[in-house]
Design a protein around this motif. Structure first.
Motif, PDB file in Angstrom:
ATOM      1  N   THR A   1       0.839  -1.192   0.000  1.00  0.00           N
ATOM      2  CA  THR A   1       0.000   0.000   0.000  1.00  0.00           C
ATOM      3  C   THR A   1       0.876   1.244   0.000  1.00  0.00           C
ATOM      4  OG1 THR A   1      -1.877   1.092   1.120  1.00  0.00           O
ATOM      5  CG2 THR A   1      -0.141   0.208   2.521  1.00  0.00           C
TER       6      THR A   1
ATOM      7  N   CYS B   1       2.083   4.716   1.918  1.00  0.00           N
ATOM      8  CA  CYS B   1       2.242   5.026   3.334  1.00  0.00           C
ATOM      9  C   CYS B   1       3.034   6.314   3.492  1.00  0.00           C
ATOM     10  CB  CYS B   1       2.934   3.875   4.066  1.00  0.00           C
ATOM     11  SG  CYS B   1       4.639   3.589   3.538  1.00  0.00           S
TER      12      CYS B   1
ATOM     13  N   TRP C   1      -0.890  -8.469  11.208  1.00  0.00           N
ATOM     14  CA  TRP C   1      -1.226  -7.097  10.826  1.00  0.00           C
ATOM     15  C   TRP C   1      -0.010  -6.187  10.936  1.00  0.00           C
ATOM     16  CZ3 TRP C   1      -5.960  -5.515   8.957  1.00  0.00           C
ATOM     17  CH2 TRP C   1      -6.995  -6.465   9.032  1.00  0.00           C
TER      18      TRP C   1
ATOM     19  N   LYS D   1       0.002   6.976   7.470  1.00  0.00           N
ATOM     20  CA  LYS D   1      -0.350   7.350   6.103  1.00  0.00           C
ATOM     21  C   LYS D   1      -0.567   8.861   6.056  1.00  0.00           C
ATOM     22  CE  LYS D   1      -2.952   5.301   2.330  1.00  0.00           C
ATOM     23  NZ  LYS D   1      -3.786   4.139   1.960  1.00  0.00           N
TER      24      LYS D   1
ATOM     25  N   TYR E   1      -2.905   3.771  10.375  1.00  0.00           N
ATOM     26  CA  TYR E   1      -3.731   2.809   9.646  1.00  0.00           C
ATOM     27  C   TYR E   1      -3.229   1.402   9.995  1.00  0.00           C
ATOM     28  CZ  TYR E   1      -5.877   6.275   6.500  1.00  0.00           C
ATOM     29  OH  TYR E   1      -6.604   7.318   5.971  1.00  0.00           O
ATOM     30  N   CYS E   2      -4.019   0.411   9.631  1.00  0.00           N
ATOM     31  CA  CYS E   2      -3.553  -0.966   9.723  1.00  0.00           C
ATOM     32  C   CYS E   2      -3.860  -1.681   8.415  1.00  0.00           C
ATOM     33  CB  CYS E   2      -4.202  -1.701  10.906  1.00  0.00           C
ATOM     34  SG  CYS E   2      -5.973  -2.035  10.719  1.00  0.00           S
ATOM     35  N   ILE E   3      -3.107  -2.729   8.138  1.00  0.00           N
ATOM     36  CA  ILE E   3      -3.339  -3.534   6.944  1.00  0.00           C
ATOM     37  C   ILE E   3      -2.801  -4.936   7.207  1.00  0.00           C
ATOM     38  CG2 ILE E   3      -1.130  -3.015   5.811  1.00  0.00           C
ATOM     39  CD1 ILE E   3      -2.734  -2.807   3.156  1.00  0.00           C
TER      40      ILE E   3
ATOM     41  N   GLU F   1      -7.193  -3.067   4.620  1.00  0.00           N
ATOM     42  CA  GLU F   1      -6.672  -1.772   5.064  1.00  0.00           C
ATOM     43  C   GLU F   1      -7.755  -0.966   5.770  1.00  0.00           C
ATOM     44  OE1 GLU F   1      -4.722   2.290   3.158  1.00  0.00           O
ATOM     45  OE2 GLU F   1      -4.212   0.330   2.281  1.00  0.00           O
ATOM     46  N   LYS F   2      -7.388  -0.334   6.868  1.00  0.00           N
ATOM     47  CA  LYS F   2      -8.383   0.339   7.701  1.00  0.00           C
ATOM     48  C   LYS F   2      -7.759   1.536   8.413  1.00  0.00           C
ATOM     49  CE  LYS F   2     -11.353  -0.659  11.718  1.00  0.00           C
ATOM     50  NZ  LYS F   2     -11.762  -1.730  12.674  1.00  0.00           N
ATOM     51  N   ARG F   3      -8.462   2.650   8.404  1.00  0.00           N
ATOM     52  CA  ARG F   3      -8.041   3.832   9.168  1.00  0.00           C
ATOM     53  C   ARG F   3      -8.422   3.602  10.622  1.00  0.00           C
ATOM     54  NH1 ARG F   3      -9.740   9.099  10.827  1.00  0.00           N
ATOM     55  NH2 ARG F   3      -8.223  10.730  10.268  1.00  0.00           N
TER      56      ARG F   3
END
Length: 379
Positions: A321, A323, A336, A341, A359-361, A368-370
């Motif tokens: 992703t 970043c 995870w 970001k 964020y995490c992914i 992917e999540k804020r």
């Protein structure tokens, strides 16, 4: 007969003296409980268990490769976040992919200095369920946090600039070298290196430690600092161990001495010292010893940053992703990754870096999540 009795009496007296001296020595050797924050263990001293030693970034003393973070078995990734208002210690829950305060007291409002979530600790590491760090308010002390309570674990006379945990010891660095103390009995420090290491670059493998001095060359020594020798003639940064190899970023300069050559990621065998190039243009990297992968960031020509992964098994790379050029929070224990970001641009005449958010992914690039920051309860 009298002479015989006299000899026997002298033997008995000698035995009593020997026993008495032995008892006194045994008492003296016992660690004294901490009083007024002295150099001693606490009543709730840590029991002997295997160190949760991640082999990452600052957990081996490298601030560039992870920052203040550690992994807790039942809480997930412990992250220290910093803002202009305050510093907060948060846990990333792997199962729910959510951030929560490090403090787990159900009745705590998390809005005062007594709450462990609001303690500002640097150089975090964990041992069993105990977290160690150096407080901003007392940089010559090592504190421990257990069961939502903070206490002084050890105090030295000089400021501390790095913590590492390995094989039952906490290693720490000052301006005068690298020292270690026993986690079970921190009653006295042992000096193992006579000068500090560069940027806290220190890592461990089996019964050896590897580190860089100010010359940026790699050295090897026993865990007590003995038999120190140069291990590699190439300038490097960010040493991290995976299996029988040590991975690093080349710090060699071009012939004009103007810049590092492509930030090349390389490895050197800890067995025969053979070297191999892995990738070019690597900015930050963290080794995942469980999956045999390296997660790394790469700067593009337009100053954008991407998070990528390379397999050490087959050399294949893929982008995960976009970043920010900030810390990566990756651990072998978690599937995870927590990362920063970019969100927006700086306002006109505004100073500092671009605004970011956590964020995490998933390591496979999905989900992917804020992350929402938890809110403190207002009184």
């Amino acid at each position: 007969m009298k002479k015989r009795k006299k000899v026997m009496l002298e033997i008995i007296i000698i035995l009593f003296v020997v026993i008495g001296v032995a008892l006194i020595l045994q008492i003296v050797r016992k660690p004294v409980k901490e009083t007024d924050r002295d150099n001693s263990s606490q009543d709730n001293a840590v029991v002997s268990e295997e160190i949760d030693y991640s082999g990452l970034g600052n957990e081996q003393g490298n601030l560039q490769n992870g920052g203040d973070q550690t992994y807790l078995k039942d809480r997930g990734i412990l992250v220290k976040t910093t803002s202009e208002e305050n510093n907060v210690m948060l846990c990333f829950d792997d199962s729910e992919q959510e951030l929560d305060f490090y403090c787990s007291k159900s009745s705590c409002l998390h809005n005062n200095r007594d709450c462990v979530s609001n303690q500002s600790l640097r150089y975090l590491l964990s041992y069993a369920d105990v977290v160690f760090g150096v407080p901003d308010s007392a940089v010559n002390e090592i504190w421990q946090c257990q069961n939502n309570e903070m206490s002084c674990f050890y105090r030295t006379k000089d400021d501390i600039y790095g913590l590492w945990g390995y094989q039952g010891y906490i290693y720490f660095m000052t301006d005068f070298g690298v020292f270690r103390i026993s986690i079970e009995n921190p009653s006295g420090e042992e000096k193992i290196l006579d000068r500090p290491v560069l940027y806290e670059y220190l890592t461990f493998y089996e019964n050896k430690m590897y580190f860089c001095y100010e010359d940026q060359l790699l050295y090897q020594a026993n865990l007590d600092g003995s038999k120190k020798k140069r291990f590699c003639d190439e300038k490097l940064v960010s040493p991290q161990v995976c299996g029988d190899f040590l991975y690093y970023r080349s710090a060699e300069y071009d012939k004009k001495g103007k810049f590092q050559i492509k930030n090349t990621l390389k490895c050197i065998s800890l067995k025969d010292k053979s070297e191999k190039v892995i990738l070019d243009e690597v900015y930050q990297f963290n080794v995942d010893t469980k999956e045999n992968n390296i997660y790394y960031t790469k700067l593009s020509t337009n100053d954008e940053v991407t998070l990528n992964v390379v397999s050490l098994s087959n050399g294949k790379t893929r982008k995960i992703t976009d970043c920010a050029s900030a810390y990566l929070y990756t651990f072998s224990e978690s599937e995870w990754i927590v990362f920063e970001k970019y969100e927006g641009e700086l306002e006109k005449d505004e100073e500092g870096g671009r605004p970011t958010h956590l964020y995490c992914i998933k390591k496979d690039g999905s989900g992917e999540k804020r992350l929402d920051y938890p809110r403190k309860v207002e009184e």
